[in-house]
Write an enzyme that holds these catalytic residues in place. Sequence first.
Site, PDB file in Angstrom:
ATOM      1  N   ALA A 191      14.123  20.299  11.397  1.00 13.04           N
ATOM      2  CA  ALA A 191      13.294  21.150  10.538  1.00 13.04           C
ATOM      3  C   ALA A 191      12.481  22.097  11.404  1.00 13.04           C
ATOM      4  CB  ALA A 191      12.373  20.321   9.650  1.00 13.04           C
TER       5      ALA A 191
ATOM      6  N   TYR B 264      25.148  24.688   9.819  1.00 11.37           N
ATOM      7  CA  TYR B 264      26.096  23.670  10.302  1.00 11.37           C
ATOM      8  C   TYR B 264      27.527  24.228  10.340  1.00 11.37           C
ATOM      9  CZ  TYR B 264      22.098  20.644   9.308  1.00 11.37           C
ATOM     10  OH  TYR B 264      20.844  20.090   9.289  1.00 11.37           O
TER      11      TYR B 264
ATOM     12  N   ASN C  18      21.313  22.723  -0.162  1.00 10.23           N
ATOM     13  CA  ASN C  18      20.620  23.312   0.985  1.00 10.23           C
ATOM     14  C   ASN C  18      21.526  24.341   1.673  1.00 10.23           C
ATOM     15  OD1 ASN C  18      19.078  23.917   3.210  1.00 10.23           O
ATOM     16  ND2 ASN C  18      18.547  21.787   3.674  1.00 10.23           N
TER      17      ASN C  18
ATOM     18  N   GLU D 171      24.183  14.436   7.363  1.00 11.00           N
ATOM     19  CA  GLU D 171      24.154  14.560   5.905  1.00 11.00           C
ATOM     20  C   GLU D 171      23.266  15.726   5.535  1.00 11.00           C
ATOM     21  OE1 GLU D 171      22.818  10.857   6.143  1.00 11.00           O
ATOM     22  OE2 GLU D 171      24.802   9.950   6.009  1.00 11.00           O
TER      23      GLU D 171
HETATM   24  C1  COA Z   1      17.525  24.557   8.089  1.00 14.07           C
HETATM   25  C2  COA Z   1      16.457  25.069   9.068  1.00 14.07           C
HETATM   26  C3  COA Z   1      16.190  23.981  10.096  1.00 14.07           C
HETATM   27  C4  COA Z   1      17.016  26.306   9.796  1.00 14.07           C
HETATM   28  O1  COA Z   1      16.070  26.699  10.775  1.00 14.07           O
HETATM   29  P1  COA Z   1      15.774  28.242  11.094  1.00 14.07           P
HETATM   30  O2  COA Z   1      15.020  28.295  12.353  1.00 14.07           O
HETATM   31  O3  COA Z   1      15.182  28.904   9.915  1.00 14.07           O
HETATM   32  O4  COA Z   1      17.273  28.768  11.269  1.00 14.07           O
HETATM   33  P2  COA Z   1      17.764  29.914  12.248  1.00 14.07           P
HETATM   34  O5  COA Z   1      16.837  31.065  12.231  1.00 14.07           O
HETATM   35  O6  COA Z   1      18.105  29.301  13.571  1.00 14.07           O
HETATM   36  O7  COA Z   1      19.117  30.345  11.536  1.00 14.07           O
HETATM   37  C5  COA Z   1      20.290  29.612  11.778  1.00 14.07           C
HETATM   38  C6  COA Z   1      21.300  29.894  10.702  1.00 14.07           C
HETATM   39  O8  COA Z   1      20.836  29.350   9.474  1.00 14.07           O
HETATM   40  C7  COA Z   1      21.272  30.193   8.433  1.00 14.07           C
HETATM   41  N1  COA Z   1      20.087  30.814   7.820  1.00 14.07           N
HETATM   42  C8  COA Z   1      18.836  30.904   8.328  1.00 14.07           C
HETATM   43  N2  COA Z   1      18.008  31.489   7.427  1.00 14.07           N
HETATM   44  C9  COA Z   1      18.769  31.767   6.350  1.00 14.07           C
HETATM   45  C10 COA Z   1      18.510  32.349   5.078  1.00 14.07           C
HETATM   46  N3  COA Z   1      17.283  32.758   4.729  1.00 14.07           N
HETATM   47  N4  COA Z   1      19.526  32.456   4.194  1.00 14.07           N
HETATM   48  C11 COA Z   1      20.773  32.031   4.524  1.00 14.07           C
HETATM   49  N5  COA Z   1      21.081  31.461   5.714  1.00 14.07           N
HETATM   50  C12 COA Z   1      20.102  31.336   6.595  1.00 14.07           C
HETATM   51  C13 COA Z   1      22.141  31.258   9.042  1.00 14.07           C
HETATM   52  O9  COA Z   1      23.467  30.754   9.126  1.00 14.07           O
HETATM   53  C14 COA Z   1      21.542  31.349  10.408  1.00 14.07           C
HETATM   54  O10 COA Z   1      22.433  31.869  11.351  1.00 14.07           O
HETATM   55  P3  COA Z   1      22.535  33.470  11.557  1.00 14.07           P
HETATM   56  O11 COA Z   1      21.138  33.939  11.804  1.00 14.07           O
HETATM   57  O12 COA Z   1      23.433  33.582  12.736  1.00 14.07           O
HETATM   58  O13 COA Z   1      23.119  33.997  10.283  1.00 14.07           O
HETATM   59  C15 COA Z   1      15.153  25.500   8.344  1.00 14.07           C
HETATM   60  O14 COA Z   1      15.489  26.374   7.311  1.00 14.07           O
HETATM   61  C16 COA Z   1      14.363  24.330   7.767  1.00 14.07           C
HETATM   62  O15 COA Z   1      13.544  23.720   8.446  1.00 14.07           O
HETATM   63  N6  COA Z   1      14.597  24.027   6.482  1.00 14.07           N
HETATM   64  C17 COA Z   1      13.877  22.918   5.820  1.00 14.07           C
HETATM   65  C18 COA Z   1      14.313  21.595   6.381  1.00 14.07           C
HETATM   66  C19 COA Z   1      15.808  21.402   6.229  1.00 14.07           C
HETATM   67  O16 COA Z   1      16.409  21.713   5.209  1.00 14.07           O
HETATM   68  N7  COA Z   1      16.431  20.822   7.282  1.00 14.07           N
HETATM   69  C20 COA Z   1      17.857  20.518   7.280  1.00 14.07           C
HETATM   70  C21 COA Z   1      18.083  19.193   6.635  1.00 14.07           C
HETATM   71  S1  COA Z   1      19.819  18.753   6.607  1.00 14.07           S
END
Ligand code: COA
Length: 160
Positions: A80, A125, A118, A113
Amino acid sequence: MTGARTAGGRAARLRPATDGDVEAVAAIERASFGDPWSRDSFASLVHNPDAFFAVADDGAPLGYVVAWFVLDEGEVANVAVAAAARGRGIGARLLDAALDEARRRGAAQVFLEVRESNAVARRLYESRGFEELGRRRRYYRAPVEDALVLRLSLPAGAAG
Ligand SMILES: CC(C)(COP(=O)(O)OP(=O)(O)OC[C@H]1O[C@@H](n2cnc3c(N)ncnc32)[C@H](O)[C@@H]1OP(=O)(O)O)[C@@H](O)C(=O)NCCC(=O)NCCS
């Protein structure tokens, strides 16, 4: 682990989590999930040799990843990023660090998982090559939802 520029202009560094990170990590966890892990769960991981627990840090923890390893299998158990720091590549760097660790430990495959709804995490992933293996019905609470089980196969001899 390496540092890199973030969209905010400051360097976020990836490093192993310490006892001092547990409060901040648990706060990000509570803000990110309806069914959060407890503070104690994170505290117990800091010194667990079978676990990989890393934080992204720009002076304070911005995000974290937890993975663990048994025999030749790994599991990305949690990742996260604080809401204000999302979309800057930090989540991708955390996931990549866990996958690098899996290769270092000789894992043949890595599982995780994810909530079916999401889309952001699923896209992340998929971008790393994870493929859908199956579904655990009603796996999550708050709200109840199916989990998709994803798997990434790592080529033999890719440890580095
Ligand atoms: C999932 C999470 C960890 C991603 O972290 P992040 O730092 O925002 O992600 P990144 O900036 O590294 O982006 C990585 C990829 O995620 C996807 N992504 C990020 N933001 C996105 C958005 N707003 N819409 C769609 N895809 C998105 C894209 O594939 C992106 O790759 P790209 O920039 O090459 O297109 C974050 O959104 C989070 O903490 N979410 C809440 C907790 C959660 O759901 N954890 C996963 C549980 S399985």
